[in-house]
Motif scaffolding. Structure first.
Motif, PDB file in Angstrom:
ATOM      1  N   VAL A   1     -14.844  15.664  45.614  1.00 29.32           N
ATOM      2  CA  VAL A   1     -14.853  14.946  44.338  1.00 29.32           C
ATOM      3  C   VAL A   1     -16.109  14.099  44.209  1.00 29.32           C
ATOM      4  O   VAL A   1     -16.375  13.258  45.066  1.00 29.32           O
ATOM      5  CB  VAL A   1     -13.610  14.040  44.195  1.00 29.32           C
ATOM      6  N   GLU A   2     -16.852  14.314  43.142  1.00 33.97           N
ATOM      7  CA  GLU A   2     -18.183  13.715  42.987  1.00 33.97           C
ATOM      8  C   GLU A   2     -18.483  13.250  41.568  1.00 33.97           C
ATOM      9  O   GLU A   2     -17.971  13.807  40.602  1.00 33.97           O
ATOM     10  CB  GLU A   2     -19.244  14.777  43.330  1.00 33.97           C
ATOM     11  N   ASP A   3     -19.380  12.272  41.460  1.00 33.54           N
ATOM     12  CA  ASP A   3     -19.900  11.873  40.145  1.00 33.54           C
ATOM     13  C   ASP A   3     -21.386  12.212  40.031  1.00 33.54           C
ATOM     14  O   ASP A   3     -21.981  11.991  38.977  1.00 33.54           O
ATOM     15  CB  ASP A   3     -19.733  10.363  39.927  1.00 33.54           C
ATOM     16  N   ALA A   4     -21.996  12.728  41.117  1.00 36.78           N
ATOM     17  CA  ALA A   4     -23.439  12.947  41.139  1.00 36.78           C
ATOM     18  C   ALA A   4     -23.772  14.429  41.217  1.00 36.78           C
ATOM     19  O   ALA A   4     -23.089  15.193  41.901  1.00 36.78           O
ATOM     20  CB  ALA A   4     -24.061  12.240  42.341  1.00 36.78           C
TER      21      ALA A   4
ATOM     22  N   PHE B   1     -13.663  12.894  49.447  1.00 38.21           N
ATOM     23  CA  PHE B   1     -14.070  12.031  48.329  1.00 38.21           C
ATOM     24  C   PHE B   1     -15.445  11.415  48.510  1.00 38.21           C
ATOM     25  O   PHE B   1     -15.769  10.904  49.585  1.00 38.21           O
ATOM     26  CB  PHE B   1     -13.083  10.853  48.191  1.00 38.21           C
ATOM     27  N   ASP B   2     -16.189  11.392  47.430  1.00 38.43           N
ATOM     28  CA  ASP B   2     -17.315  10.491  47.312  1.00 38.43           C
ATOM     29  C   ASP B   2     -16.714   9.119  46.981  1.00 38.43           C
ATOM     30  O   ASP B   2     -15.546   9.029  46.580  1.00 38.43           O
ATOM     31  CB  ASP B   2     -18.234  10.976  46.177  1.00 38.43           C
ATOM     32  N   LEU B   3     -17.461   8.063  47.172  1.00 39.32           N
ATOM     33  CA  LEU B   3     -16.942   6.715  46.903  1.00 39.32           C
ATOM     34  C   LEU B   3     -17.548   6.097  45.631  1.00 39.32           C
ATOM     35  O   LEU B   3     -16.845   5.860  44.646  1.00 39.32           O
ATOM     36  CB  LEU B   3     -17.241   5.807  48.109  1.00 39.32           C
ATOM     37  N   ASP B   4     -18.871   5.880  45.688  1.00 40.91           N
ATOM     38  CA  ASP B   4     -19.544   5.173  44.592  1.00 40.91           C
ATOM     39  C   ASP B   4     -19.523   6.013  43.318  1.00 40.91           C
ATOM     40  O   ASP B   4     -20.061   7.114  43.291  1.00 40.91           O
ATOM     41  CB  ASP B   4     -20.997   4.869  44.981  1.00 40.91           C
ATOM     42  N   GLY B   5     -18.890   5.503  42.272  1.00 39.12           N
ATOM     43  CA  GLY B   5     -18.839   6.229  41.008  1.00 39.12           C
ATOM     44  C   GLY B   5     -17.630   7.145  40.880  1.00 39.12           C
ATOM     45  O   GLY B   5     -17.406   7.740  39.824  1.00 39.12           O
ATOM     46  N   VAL B   6     -16.862   7.281  41.968  1.00 34.39           N
ATOM     47  CA  VAL B   6     -15.654   8.109  41.918  1.00 34.39           C
ATOM     48  C   VAL B   6     -14.415   7.233  42.128  1.00 34.39           C
ATOM     49  O   VAL B   6     -13.487   7.243  41.320  1.00 34.39           O
ATOM     50  CB  VAL B   6     -15.689   9.234  42.992  1.00 34.39           C
TER      51      VAL B   6
HETATM   52 MG    MG Z   1     -21.188   8.863  43.783  1.00 40.28          MG
END
Ligand code: MG
Ligand code: BG6
Length: 218
Positions: free
Chosen positions: A169-172, A7-12
């Motif tokens: 898992v990412e938001d970027a 996992f990514d953290l920030d935004g996920v």
């Molecule tokens: Mg992120």
């Protein structure tokens, strides 16, 4: 077969990407660099010092600051960011994430965290999610940040899996690129235009369930 999630953290997991943006926007205003949606999106997933360089570059200001001044700007950004983080509670966990973490934990999947943020342990603590992530990639151990695959390769290593057995898992966009280059299956959460290289796309975190992932796997 998929056996783990990185996992990514920030935004996920949480809405801290908004806090990072807010704090960087302040820096951009201070140095006189133009702020844009494009810059904001481009900064996602990027390490602290690389982010500062991107902002300075946007204003053609790279050579205007000494290394010490750059460190001071980044430190000021972090102080402002931490003021926002300190107000966080488990209410800042994004919709559906707690349920998804429980679903994969109960399903026997392994979990690790591949965040570029040196503040990740603090943020997890605020969210009361520390127990879900005994394995966290230390960003200080990286020779290259996202989009380089190193962080997602390490995330798989920490849980003794092959990248091919992991979903990242990412938001970027930089993060999706990192996952893909690592050889993991990528989930992109957010704007499908920006995250067009992801194997699986969800508009937001509430859509992320094992059943919905299965539907997009081939
Ligand atoms: Mg992120
Ligand atoms: C990433 C964020 O997770 O961490 C970036 O998406 C941030 O916005 C980076 O710059 C580094 O974070 P920190 O907390 O170490 O400054």
């Amino acid at each position: 077969d998929i056996k783990g999630f990185v996992f990514d953290l920030d935004g996920v997991i949480t809405d801290t990407s908004v806090f990072h943006s807010q704090a960087w926007h302040q820096v951009a205003d201070k140095v006189g660099a133009p702020w844009s949606k494009e810059l904001e999106d481009g900064l996602k997933g990027i390490s602290r010092m690389d982010s500062l360089e991107m902002i300075l570059k946007a204003g053609n200001l790279q050579d205007k600051y000494t290394e010490d001044q750059k460190v001071a700007l980044a430190t000021e950004k972090n102080t402002n960011y931490l003021k926002l983080v300190n107000k966080m509670t488990p209410a800042n966990i994004l919709p559906g994430i707690k349920a998804f973490l429980d679903e994969i934990k109960n399903g026997g999947y392994l979990l690790s965290l591949a965040s570029a943020s040196k503040n990740a342990p603090t943020v997890l603590d605020k969210l009361q999610l520390t127990d879900y992530f005994p394995k966290i990639v230390d960003p200080k151990s990286l020779s290259k940040g996202k989009p380089d695959p190193e962080i997602y390769i390490k995330g798989a290593e920490l849980i003794d899996l092959d990248p091919a057995q992991c979903i990242g898992v990412e938001d970027a966009a930089a993060g999706v690129e990192s996952i893909n280059a690592a050889g993991e299956t990528s989930i992109g959460i957010g704007d499908k235009q920006i995250l067009k290289d992801a194997d699986i796309n969800f508009a937001d975190t509430s859509e992320m369930t094992l059943a919905n992932i299965q539907k997009q796997m081939n």
